[in-house]
Scaffold this motif. Structure first.
Motif, PDB file in Angstrom:
ATOM      1  N   ASP A 220      15.335 124.830  51.616  1.00 20.97           N
ATOM      2  CA  ASP A 220      15.564 124.755  53.049  1.00 20.97           C
ATOM      3  C   ASP A 220      14.411 125.502  53.716  1.00 20.97           C
ATOM      4  O   ASP A 220      13.370 125.705  53.093  1.00 20.97           O
ATOM      5  N   ASP A 221      14.567 125.934  54.932  1.00 26.21           N
ATOM      6  CA  ASP A 221      13.448 126.528  55.648  1.00 26.21           C
ATOM      7  C   ASP A 221      12.889 127.797  55.012  1.00 26.21           C
ATOM      8  O   ASP A 221      11.687 128.043  55.053  1.00 26.21           O
ATOM      9  N   ASP A 222      13.750 128.647  54.430  1.00 30.15           N
ATOM     10  CA  ASP A 222      13.243 129.914  53.899  1.00 30.15           C
ATOM     11  C   ASP A 222      13.620 130.201  52.452  1.00 30.15           C
ATOM     12  O   ASP A 222      13.258 131.242  51.920  1.00 30.15           O
ATOM     13  N   GLN A 223      14.315 129.279  51.784  1.00 32.39           N
ATOM     14  CA  GLN A 223      14.714 129.507  50.396  1.00 32.39           C
ATOM     15  C   GLN A 223      14.374 128.307  49.527  1.00 32.39           C
ATOM     16  O   GLN A 223      14.429 127.167  49.979  1.00 32.39           O
TER      17      GLN A 223
ATOM     18  N   ASP B  36       6.440 133.534  55.353  1.00 31.40           N
ATOM     19  CA  ASP B  36       4.994 133.275  55.417  1.00 31.40           C
ATOM     20  C   ASP B  36       4.413 132.910  54.050  1.00 31.40           C
ATOM     21  O   ASP B  36       3.312 133.332  53.692  1.00 31.40           O
TER      22      ASP B  36
ATOM     23  N   PHE C 186       8.863 130.351  58.973  1.00 35.32           N
ATOM     24  CA  PHE C 186       9.518 129.605  57.912  1.00 35.32           C
ATOM     25  C   PHE C 186       8.879 128.230  57.808  1.00 35.32           C
ATOM     26  O   PHE C 186       8.809 127.492  58.786  1.00 35.32           O
ATOM     27  N   ASP C 187       8.411 127.897  56.626  1.00 33.96           N
ATOM     28  CA  ASP C 187       7.761 126.612  56.390  1.00 33.96           C
ATOM     29  C   ASP C 187       8.141 126.146  54.994  1.00 33.96           C
ATOM     30  O   ASP C 187       7.651 126.675  54.000  1.00 33.96           O
ATOM     31  N   LYS C 188       9.039 125.170  54.948  1.00 37.14           N
ATOM     32  CA  LYS C 188       9.559 124.680  53.670  1.00 37.14           C
ATOM     33  C   LYS C 188       8.439 124.255  52.722  1.00 37.14           C
ATOM     34  O   LYS C 188       8.458 124.590  51.544  1.00 37.14           O
ATOM     35  N   ARG C 189       7.445 123.553  53.221  1.00 29.93           N
ATOM     36  CA  ARG C 189       6.369 123.059  52.350  1.00 29.93           C
ATOM     37  C   ARG C 189       5.566 124.202  51.723  1.00 29.93           C
ATOM     38  O   ARG C 189       5.240 124.166  50.541  1.00 29.93           O
TER      39      ARG C 189
ATOM     40  N   ARG D 163      13.726 133.698  48.311  1.00 30.72           N
ATOM     41  CA  ARG D 163      13.556 133.661  49.764  1.00 30.72           C
ATOM     42  C   ARG D 163      12.090 133.940  50.058  1.00 30.72           C
ATOM     43  O   ARG D 163      11.477 134.806  49.433  1.00 30.72           O
TER      44      ARG D 163
ATOM     45  N   ASN E  99       6.599 127.204  51.212  1.00 32.55           N
ATOM     46  CA  ASN E  99       7.477 127.915  50.287  1.00 32.55           C
ATOM     47  C   ASN E  99       7.592 127.182  48.956  1.00 32.55           C
ATOM     48  O   ASN E  99       7.572 127.807  47.891  1.00 32.55           O
TER      49      ASN E  99
END
Length: 137
Positions: A74-77, A114, A2-5, A111, A7
């Motif tokens: 957020d981390d994954d959405q 990677d 999970f990488d907010k940037r 969502r 995503n």
């Protein structure tokens, strides 16, 4: 992972693909097993579904443009509120071009894993499109 940037970057690249009509970019932005919880009628899963849908929309609205008004992540959405504009210059849902413009709002939550979209929930003002095109009874 999970990488907010990454995503947010993937979400922005998704919008750029819509705006430029470069729908082949969806192959690198959408996981092959991605699930669209609010698909268009007949939409296939994964990148192929988005490619077909937006190719059809860009035929109907060659100047189709999505403008993100608000983005929260957020981390994954990644959640966005957007405005979609375009001029009806090609066939759309069995109707010939009207030459009219549309301006509608929508929201989407995606969502990512990677840096690829794995799920999507969304809502667009579909009634607003057909109303603005004069296609309602």
């Amino acid at each position: 992972m999970f990488d907010k940037r990454s995503n947010i970057a993937a979400q922005e690249a998704f919008g750029e693909a819509i705006n430029t009509g470069d729908v082949d970019r969806f192959d690198n932005l959408v996981d092959p097993s991605s699930v669209d919880h609010d698909p268009a009628p007949g939409q296939q899963p994964g990148p192929a579904g988005y490619k077909a849908f937006f190719a059809e929309m860009r035929t109907a609205f060659p100047d189709l443009h999505v403008e993100v008004e608000t983005l929260v992540a957020d981390d994954d959405q990644v959640a966005i509120a957007y405005t979609l504009t375009g001029t009806h210059e090609g066939p759309f849902q069995g109707h010939q071009a009207t030459g009219r413009s549309v301006n509608i709002r929508g929201m989407q939550i995606s969502r990512f894993v990677d840096g690829k979209m794995t799920e999507r929930w969304g809502s667009s003002d579909e009634l607003g499109i057909v109303t603005q095109l004069g296609l309602t009874g």
